[in-house]
Motif scaffolding. Structure first.
Motif, PDB file in Angstrom:
ATOM      1  N   MET A 174       0.800  -1.226   0.000  1.00 58.10           N
ATOM      2  CA  MET A 174       0.000   0.000   0.000  1.00 58.10           C
ATOM      3  C   MET A 174       0.830   1.271   0.000  1.00 58.10           C
ATOM      4  O   MET A 174       0.311   2.360  -0.261  1.00 58.10           O
ATOM      5  CB  MET A 174      -0.961   0.003   1.181  1.00 58.10           C
ATOM      6  N   VAL A 175       2.121   1.155   0.277  1.00 55.53           N
ATOM      7  CA  VAL A 175       3.013   2.309   0.115  1.00 55.53           C
ATOM      8  C   VAL A 175       3.942   2.078  -1.084  1.00 55.53           C
ATOM      9  O   VAL A 175       5.019   2.666  -1.169  1.00 55.53           O
ATOM     10  CB  VAL A 175       3.816   2.613   1.397  1.00 55.53           C
ATOM     11  N   ALA A 176       3.497   1.235  -2.005  1.00 51.72           N
ATOM     12  CA  ALA A 176       4.231   0.940  -3.240  1.00 51.72           C
ATOM     13  C   ALA A 176       5.621   0.395  -2.958  1.00 51.72           C
ATOM     14  O   ALA A 176       6.600   0.746  -3.635  1.00 51.72           O
ATOM     15  CB  ALA A 176       4.305   2.174  -4.137  1.00 51.72           C
ATOM     16  N   VAL A 203       3.607   7.718  -1.944  1.00 55.23           N
ATOM     17  CA  VAL A 203       2.228   7.235  -2.019  1.00 55.23           C
ATOM     18  C   VAL A 203       1.667   7.348  -0.609  1.00 55.23           C
ATOM     19  O   VAL A 203       2.035   6.599   0.290  1.00 55.23           O
ATOM     20  CB  VAL A 203       2.160   5.787  -2.523  1.00 55.23           C
ATOM     21  N   SER A 204       0.769   8.304  -0.404  1.00 55.28           N
ATOM     22  CA  SER A 204       0.359   8.647   0.956  1.00 55.28           C
ATOM     23  C   SER A 204      -1.015   9.302   0.953  1.00 55.28           C
ATOM     24  O   SER A 204      -1.380  10.004  -0.003  1.00 55.28           O
ATOM     25  CB  SER A 204       1.380   9.605   1.596  1.00 55.28           C
ATOM     26  N   ALA A 205      -1.755   9.098   2.040  1.00 55.03           N
ATOM     27  CA  ALA A 205      -3.067   9.729   2.185  1.00 55.03           C
ATOM     28  C   ALA A 205      -2.970  11.246   2.198  1.00 55.03           C
ATOM     29  O   ALA A 205      -3.962  11.939   1.946  1.00 55.03           O
ATOM     30  CB  ALA A 205      -3.737   9.242   3.464  1.00 55.03           C
ATOM     31  N   SER A 206      -1.798  11.785   2.481  1.00 51.80           N
ATOM     32  CA  SER A 206      -1.632  13.242   2.519  1.00 51.80           C
ATOM     33  C   SER A 206      -1.482  13.854   1.132  1.00 51.80           C
ATOM     34  O   SER A 206      -1.409  15.081   0.998  1.00 51.80           O
ATOM     35  CB  SER A 206      -0.407  13.608   3.363  1.00 51.80           C
ATOM     36  N   GLN A 207      -1.448  13.023   0.100  1.00 54.63           N
ATOM     37  CA  GLN A 207      -1.207  13.505  -1.267  1.00 54.63           C
ATOM     38  C   GLN A 207      -2.475  13.691  -2.093  1.00 54.63           C
ATOM     39  O   GLN A 207      -2.408  14.061  -3.265  1.00 54.63           O
ATOM     40  CB  GLN A 207      -0.281  12.527  -2.004  1.00 54.63           C
ATOM     41  N   LEU A 208      -3.657  13.438  -1.512  1.00 54.75           N
ATOM     42  CA  LEU A 208      -4.904  13.525  -2.279  1.00 54.75           C
ATOM     43  C   LEU A 208      -5.158  14.945  -2.767  1.00 54.75           C
ATOM     44  O   LEU A 208      -4.880  15.921  -2.064  1.00 54.75           O
ATOM     45  CB  LEU A 208      -6.085  13.074  -1.422  1.00 54.75           C
ATOM     46  N   PRO A 231      -0.504   5.993  -8.281  1.00 51.53           N
ATOM     47  CA  PRO A 231      -1.523   6.271  -7.257  1.00 51.53           C
ATOM     48  C   PRO A 231      -1.098   7.407  -6.329  1.00 51.53           C
ATOM     49  O   PRO A 231       0.075   7.517  -5.966  1.00 51.53           O
ATOM     50  CB  PRO A 231      -1.619   4.948  -6.483  1.00 51.53           C
ATOM     51  N   ARG A 232      -2.064   8.233  -5.962  1.00 51.88           N
ATOM     52  CA  ARG A 232      -1.802   9.217  -4.913  1.00 51.88           C
ATOM     53  C   ARG A 232      -1.730   8.507  -3.557  1.00 51.88           C
ATOM     54  O   ARG A 232      -0.887   8.837  -2.724  1.00 51.88           O
ATOM     55  CB  ARG A 232      -2.925  10.237  -4.850  1.00 51.88           C
ATOM     56  N   ALA A 233      -2.681   7.579  -3.357  1.00 46.30           N
ATOM     57  CA  ALA A 233      -2.765   6.863  -2.081  1.00 46.30           C
ATOM     58  C   ALA A 233      -3.368   5.493  -2.325  1.00 46.30           C
ATOM     59  O   ALA A 233      -4.150   5.297  -3.273  1.00 46.30           O
ATOM     60  CB  ALA A 233      -3.609   7.650  -1.081  1.00 46.30           C
ATOM     61  N   ALA A 281      -6.586   6.003  -4.830  1.00 48.07           N
ATOM     62  CA  ALA A 281      -6.922   7.273  -5.445  1.00 48.07           C
ATOM     63  C   ALA A 281      -5.893   7.555  -6.521  1.00 48.07           C
ATOM     64  O   ALA A 281      -4.686   7.442  -6.280  1.00 48.07           O
ATOM     65  CB  ALA A 281      -6.918   8.391  -4.398  1.00 48.07           C
ATOM     66  N   VAL A 282      -6.362   7.893  -7.711  1.00 48.41           N
ATOM     67  CA  VAL A 282      -5.461   8.158  -8.838  1.00 48.41           C
ATOM     68  C   VAL A 282      -5.872   9.458  -9.509  1.00 48.41           C
ATOM     69  O   VAL A 282      -7.028   9.887  -9.399  1.00 48.41           O
ATOM     70  CB  VAL A 282      -5.488   7.005  -9.875  1.00 48.41           C
ATOM     71  N   PRO A 283      -4.956  10.113 -10.228  1.00 45.69           N
ATOM     72  CA  PRO A 283      -5.346  11.277 -11.033  1.00 45.69           C
ATOM     73  C   PRO A 283      -6.453  10.889 -12.008  1.00 45.69           C
ATOM     74  O   PRO A 283      -6.489   9.759 -12.518  1.00 45.69           O
ATOM     75  CB  PRO A 283      -4.051  11.643 -11.767  1.00 45.69           C
TER      76      PRO A 283
END
Length: 332
Positions: A82-84, A154-159, A212-214, A274-276
């Motif tokens: 999940m963190v690539a 790759v982190s929840a803070s990047q959304l 992925p952003r997260a 979550a992806v662009p």
């Protein structure tokens, strides 16, 4: 030495019985060049790494679609994925209750050996403790994993607003499966846990150029907990299409029977990403190669408060809040 019928205190006593026990059970199944009878494993890593640790306890130990052993491998592999991070090395420690059936322990270890193969990771060291009967409930497993990061940040803070949210398959299976097993429910179709290692899917996404952003595997607290944590981390809102979120009919039935929401139930082989926006369809195509139920379920938006909003097919809206209380103890 004859095969024991039950785990005995001498199997954790440091003598001949323990030596035979470890070599005949664990070394034989987890064999690799790095697993040696030493106090520590030695290996080489290249570049930035990720590390995670987790402990596993579930009742019942065996359930449709897996057991505590598959949980232990999948849970640790998935935390790295999940963190690539490509999973490389795992530790594995057992706390065993005196009298635990040796045949059940063999089933668990066999499952772990099978589960780790597709991930390319190796178990390189471990530990075994045997405690007197009544001092533990059958078996507890702890695993620690180390992986090499393939894609940084790759982190929840990047959304970011307009990012698209996807789920890799239908939700709530593991929680519903464990609940059905505990209550001995007779269902028209058996619910199997989604327990699975996710690195092969994540690796395919990354190889296809998806950034992925997260990502997060929706374990305890399910979809609800993950999305609320993400909203808080990036100070965003989310709009979710309730009708698009895949839920199996049998899982819906269990939820209706016990008054649960599938969004709150645990998963062990399902993740949210979550992806662009421009990558959403390509990401969905990859996910659907592995699971046909994969779906786009919503998007990241601006707004306050920082919570996910569930939109029904009839036009109504409500906040999807954190689960409250302990729905199902001892599920992973």
């Amino acid at each position: 030495m004859s095969r024991p019928q039950q785990v005995q205190l001498s199997h954790g006593g440091g003598g001949r019985e323990m030596n035979d026990f470890i070599h005949n059970l664990f070394f034989r199944r987890f064999e690799n060049p790095l697993l040696k009878a030493e106090d520590a494993a030695t290996f080489t890593l290249n570049g930035p790494v990720a590390m995670t640790t987790d402990s596993f306890t579930v009742e019942p130990l065996f359930f449709a679609g897996g057991n505590i052993g598959s949980l232990a491998i999948a849970g640790t592999i998935n935390d790295l994925a999940m963190v690539a991070a490509q999973p490389k090395y795992l530790t594995c420690s057992f706390i065993l209750e005196e009298g635990f059936p040796f045949s059940d322990l063999e089933r668990i270890v066999d499952t772990m050996a099978e589960e780790i193969v597709p991930t390319g990771a190796q178990i390189v060291c471990g530990d075994t403790k045997v405690v007197p009967k009544g001092c533990a409930d059958k078996v507890f497993i702890n695993t620690t994993g180390i992986g090499e990061i393939v894609l940084p940040n790759v982190s929840a803070s990047q959304l970011q607003p307009t990012d698209v949210l996807l789920v890799s398959r239908d939700i709530g299976r593991h929680g519903a499966c464990v609940l059905a097993a505990r209550e001995s429910l007779r269902l028209e179709s058996e619910i199997e846990s989604d327990c699975a290692a996710l690195w092969p899917i994540v690796n395919t996404l990354l190889n296809k150029g998806i950034t992925p952003r997260a990502m997060r595997d929706a374990t305890r607290g399910g979809l609800s907990a993950v999305l609320n944590e993400w909203c808080q981390s990036s100070n965003v809102q989310m709009r979710l299409d309730e009708q698009a979120i895949p839920v199996d009919t049998a899982v819906k039935g269990v939820c209706e029977l016990f008054g649960f929401e599938p969004y709150d139930l645990a998963n062990e082989g399902t993740f949210i990403l979550a992806v662009p926006a421009q990558q959403a369809q390509d990401a969905l195509s990859v996910l659907q190669v592995f699971q046909a139920q994969a779906a786009i379920i919503g998007e990241v938006t601006q707004g306050s408060p920082a919570k996910p909003i569930l939109c029904s097919p009839w036009g109504s809206k409500r906040y999807l809040d954190f689960p409250v209380g302990e729905l199902l103890p001892r599920i992973c």
